[in-house]
Structures are given as C-alpha cells and as structure tokens.
Design an enzyme around this catalytic site. Structure first.
Site, PDB file in Angstrom:
ATOM      1  N   LYS A  23       0.799  -1.222   0.000  1.00  0.00           N
ATOM      2  CA  LYS A  23       0.000   0.000   0.000  1.00  0.00           C
ATOM      3  C   LYS A  23       0.838   1.281   0.000  1.00  0.00           C
ATOM      4  O   LYS A  23       0.397   2.318  -0.494  1.00  0.00           O
ATOM      5  CB  LYS A  23      -0.924   0.014   1.218  1.00  0.00           C
ATOM      6  CG  LYS A  23      -2.013  -1.048   1.216  1.00  0.00           C
ATOM      7  CD  LYS A  23      -3.159  -0.660   0.322  1.00  0.00           C
ATOM      8  CE  LYS A  23      -4.362  -1.577   0.513  1.00  0.00           C
ATOM      9  NZ  LYS A  23      -5.508  -1.198  -0.335  1.00  0.00           N
TER      10      LYS A  23
ATOM     11  N   SER B  63       1.111  -9.570  -0.563  1.00  0.00           N
ATOM     12  CA  SER B  63       0.682  -8.178  -0.423  1.00  0.00           C
ATOM     13  C   SER B  63       1.153  -7.508   0.860  1.00  0.00           C
ATOM     14  O   SER B  63       1.373  -6.296   0.892  1.00  0.00           O
ATOM     15  CB  SER B  63      -0.843  -8.084  -0.523  1.00  0.00           C
ATOM     16  OG  SER B  63      -1.459  -8.926   0.436  1.00  0.00           O
TER      17      SER B  63
END
Length: 317
Positions: free
Chosen positions: A49, A299
C-alpha cells in the site's frame, strides 16, 4: 495505462523499498514448477500500500496539500497514507472500523495520522468520510479505486518481472482490487501472454461473483481471516479486472491458514492472511502449473502477534 505504471515507478523508486524476491525449493519440488514470491511484507509499513500512497501524494496540487487528505481503511492503506503524508508534509485523517486490528491502528497513530473510528458494517467507512470531506475540504485517497493508487501498486509486479524475467502465471490476492489491478496492468504490459490469476477468500467472494456475472456484486457480511480482503471492487478496479485478469478463483479459510503456515515455517516469512491468499490459490491446484514459471504476489505482513508473545511471556513466569 501501462505507461502510467512505469511513470509511477520512476516517481517513487527512490522512496519505496525495492522488495526482495524469494523462492522455495520445497514448494518448487512439490509443484514441479518455479515459484517467485514478491515480498511486499518487506515494504515500508509492511505492505504494498505504501507504493500507491506515495505515488498519489506526490501528485497532489499545492492547494490539496494544504487542505490535507482523508481515507478509510482497516489498516494497511491507513498506515501507508499516514507515513506517506508524514514524508510529503500533508495532514492525513484516517477513518478506521472499530474492529480494525490493533497492531494496524497503533502503527497508523504512530505515523502521525488523525484517526476517526467508525462502525464495522459494509458502507460505514464511506458514510463516515463524507461529512469530514464536506466540513474540512479533505481530498479523498481511496484505498483501492484511485487510479494513482492502482498505478503505484503496479510497481511491485513491475519490479518482479524486471528482476526474474518471463513468467507463465502471476497470482495475486483480490479485495478492493487495487493491488490486483496494478499487478494486472504491469503483468500484461510486460508479459502479454502471461496468465493473470486473482485469488479471493471463499467467505468474501464478491469479486469472484462480479467477475463471473460481469457486474459489480456488493460485498455482504464478508467473514474471512483475511481482513484486508473484506472490501469490494470499485468502478475503476472492476473495469481493469474485467479487461486484464484472466480468472478469479476462491480458497477456503483452511487453505489460507495452511499457506500462511507454509510461509512462516518453511520460508521464515511473516505474512498476514491476506498476503497468503495468492499462495493458497497456487496450492489449491486449480491450475496445472507443471513446468511453469509462477509469480506469487505477497501483499503484506502486518499481523497482530500480541497474543502470541503474551502467551510466551506468561510461560516464563
């Protein structure tokens, strides 16, 4: 849109971590293929992110920077925007659900963001953001459906492919679709013939159903250990997914935990459930990967280990 991913890479490459690519001989032997893990659990704030957050804030106008930014997130995007805002010198307000993992809330506060707590039902986050934007003029940085976020997220797969070369398959998790969309843009931009496979928890399969039905299906009461994948596709991510993703498959909660256990025990990688979903998809053998070169996108690695370490400490007394 691939050119925007390349531009994002050039924009953020000196700020983000160039995360490592890991392999597992055990896994390769088990599946008779070559697997390459892109480890965004080693990214700043512990998740991919940060890439999108930095890419977005570096493109704000001076007026937008003065007013500040706002988002809603259960944790990883919250931390990413908070740290990126600190680096760029922008005020950040984060709306977080009351059931957000404590470790992520604490980290977000630590980076300097102002936190507003909201309910945990679908839609609560968005509803809490609206009056704050209206009152203060904050710029919304959506966790997944902002094109700048998507393009920044794509720099992870861009790095992976530039490092390891040709791949036959790339597996990535899907929740709101930002990571998947960016990964798909980078993958198809560099390797048009590679198969882009998304993996989603069966207990939160709205993206799977949306993909199969050709329209956005709302996420209703998702109940999965992969807390980062409880969100749903937006207009931008849905469009990209439909155009660039070859398939979406689902995995059970047990398969997610088993994949997580493999990464922890055999690879010594601290990966959160959401980050283990892509490996779970590979291990589910829904695709024949015999003799193939496979990219597996991790991720993030933000998991609350408080109970684990508390148990260890208590055992000492």
């Amino acid at each position: 849109m691939f050119d925007k991913v390349e531009a994002a890479y050039e924009r953020i490459k000196d700020i983000v971590n160039h995360t490592p690519v890991m392999t597992s001989t055990t896994l390769n032997d088990q599946l008779n293929c070559e697997c390459f893990f892109k480890c965004e659990n080693f990214q700043k704030i512990g998740a991919f992110k940060f890439r999108g957050a930095v890419n977005t804030l570096l493109q704000l106008t001076e007026e937008e920077k003065e007013r500040g930014v706002i988002t809603h997130s259960s944790g990883n995007h919250a931390q990413a925007l908070s740290l990126a805002a600190k680096i760029v010198g922008v005020k950040a307000v984060i709306v977080m659900p009351e059931n957000a993992p404590k470790v992520k809330v604490t980290a977000t506060k630590g980076y300097g963001a102002e936190i507003v707590v909201c309910g945990s039902k679908p839609g609560d986050r968005e509803e809490a953001v609206k009056p704050l934007m209206k009152k203060h003029g904050y710029t919304l940085v959506h966790p997944s459906d902002d094109l700048r976020i998507i393009q920044g997220a794509g720099t992870s797969a861009y790095e992976l492919i530039k490092e390891v070369g040709e791949l036959d398959y790339v597996f990535a998790p899907v929740g709101g679709g930002g990571f998947l969309s960016g990964t798909a843009l980078a993958t198809k931009g560099l390797l048009p013939n590679a198969k882009m496979i998304a993996v989603e928890p069966k207990n939160a399969d709205d993206a799977y159903r949306s993909f199969k039905e050709g329209k956005i299906i709302p996420s209703i009461n998702p109940n999965t250990i992969a807390d980062g994948l409880r969100t749903q596709l937006g207009p931008n991510t849905f469009k990209i997914v439909m155009e660039y993703v070859d398939d979406i498959i689902t995995v059970t909660e047990e398969e997610i935990v088993n994949a997580m256990q493999f990464q922890w025990e055999r690879m010594k990688l601290v990966v959160e459930p959401s980050g283990s979903v892509s490996l779970a998809g590979v291990l589910s053998k829904q695709y024949d990967l015999d003799g193939k070169r496979v990219g597996i996108m991790i991720s993030g690695g933000n998991i609350d280990l408080t109970d684990f370490f508390t148990t260890l400490k208590n055992s000492l007394s």
